[in-house]
Scaffold this active site. Sequence first.
Site, PDB file in Angstrom:
ATOM      1  CB  VAL A  13      -0.957  -0.004   1.209  1.00  9.85           C
ATOM      2  CG1 VAL A  13      -1.724   1.315   1.287  1.00  9.85           C
ATOM      3  CG2 VAL A  13      -1.931  -1.167   1.105  1.00  9.85           C
ATOM      4  CD  GLU A 130     -13.026   6.692   4.199  1.00  5.94           C
ATOM      5  OE1 GLU A 130     -13.630   5.601   4.235  1.00  5.94           O
ATOM      6  OE2 GLU A 130     -13.555   7.755   4.520  1.00  5.94           O
ATOM      7  N   GLY A 188      -2.884 -15.621  -2.992  1.00  8.24           N
ATOM      8  CA  GLY A 188      -2.421 -14.566  -2.095  1.00  8.24           C
ATOM      9  C   GLY A 188      -3.531 -13.799  -1.415  1.00  8.24           C
ATOM     10  CE  LYS A 206     -11.832  -4.937   6.763  1.00  6.05           C
ATOM     11  NZ  LYS A 206     -11.829  -5.736   5.521  1.00  6.05           N
ATOM     12  N   GLY A 303      -6.020  -3.884  -1.812  1.00  7.42           N
ATOM     13  CA  GLY A 303      -5.197  -3.660  -2.991  1.00  7.42           C
ATOM     14  C   GLY A 303      -4.393  -2.381  -2.876  1.00  7.42           C
TER      15      GLY A 303
END
Length: 427
Positions: A13, A130, A188, A206, A303
């Site tokens: 990231v 965020e 993965g 979350k 991602g």
Amino acid sequence: MTIKLGLLGFGTVASGIPFLLQENGEKITTAVQNQIEIAKVLVKDDDEKNRLLAAGNDYHFVTNVDDIISDTDIDIVIELMGRIEPAKTFITKALEAGKHVVSANKDLIASHGKELIALAKSKNVAFYYEAAVAGGIPILRTLANSLTSDKVTRILGVLNGTSNFMLTKMVDEGWSYEDALATAQKLGYAESDPTNDVEGIDAAYKAVILSQFGFGMTIGLEDVAHKGISTISKDDVALAQQLGYVIKLIGSIEETPSGLYAEVSPTFVPKTHPLASVNDVMNAVFVESIGIGQSMYYGPGAGQKPTATSVVADVVRIGRRLKDGTAGKVFNEFSRETTFADLSDVKSSYYFAIDTPDTNGQLLRLAEIFNSESISFEQVLQHKATSNSARVVIITHEMSKTALENVTEKLKKVSDFTVRNTFKVLS
């Protein structure tokens, strides 16, 4: 002035941040009204530093976090290391030094967010996150800002890409749980130890954060009931399809008359519901409210570029507030007393798969047990399981968690009945 960043970690990231600053630099600079520069990057050791330099990464890499914390030119620290420690210690040091912090660390924020938010507030600095929920979907800022005039009554979410990928394969291609997990690990998507993903823990983290933004209530991981997908069988998947549902791992937070209830569980979702079409590694958050009614926010939950986009959006917001002199404002200003729901107020329909001897009168006995808790049936199917046993599949009408607990206990006490699975049914 130039806003200088200190990155803690330079993994997948974090390495997407330079890409965005370069490819979308004009828009970002216009929004912030200042240049943004990566000043220093913390890496694990000299070996990693040398490897990154040899790969062409032209940054000031450091191996001691104090080189970033003590640098008075650095305005914003971005933590993308993951796990709780040493991330918690490093973020605490940064906040105490008066630096603004951006993080994507859902585990840390769900577990220790309350104290870190309080520390940031006491130091009049920003702490934004965020990217901690649903990756590239801007759901936290939507709840905090765009829906500030609305009253949220329920939040439903497909919040874990790994489990959703596995369930998609189980539903669409008839894979077993074991085959789906092996493929997710090979691609993965799943770790060698997939517990957090497949047992609903990741989604529960979350849900903790969504509870703060949607309902203004601070809860802990221990307050979120969670059940994973490892017990879902091919029979459950096929029966769901036959009855007009697909199975999803759903995070659910709702406000009842008595208080808040949060859970993560495999759920029968009607094929007509928008969440039923959220497949593979995608995430979605479905919000029910008194103003808008129903709205859904869909996109990649992980991602490099999606998550980095949310991180940089936090940097832009802090940059704007630095310009306005309001950078110390808290990320989420909605806060009220936390109250938990009575289980008698938490209601849903449920799916039961029950094995029973293939003899006369068994269905009547089941009906009597359910009727003793005032639970009625919406759908009932019966078919042979083996040569001398039958499987009874029941979809109930809406009932309370209290009734669910009671009827489950009564079924356990009858030796003829074996409850194979019980799942929530979304209505």
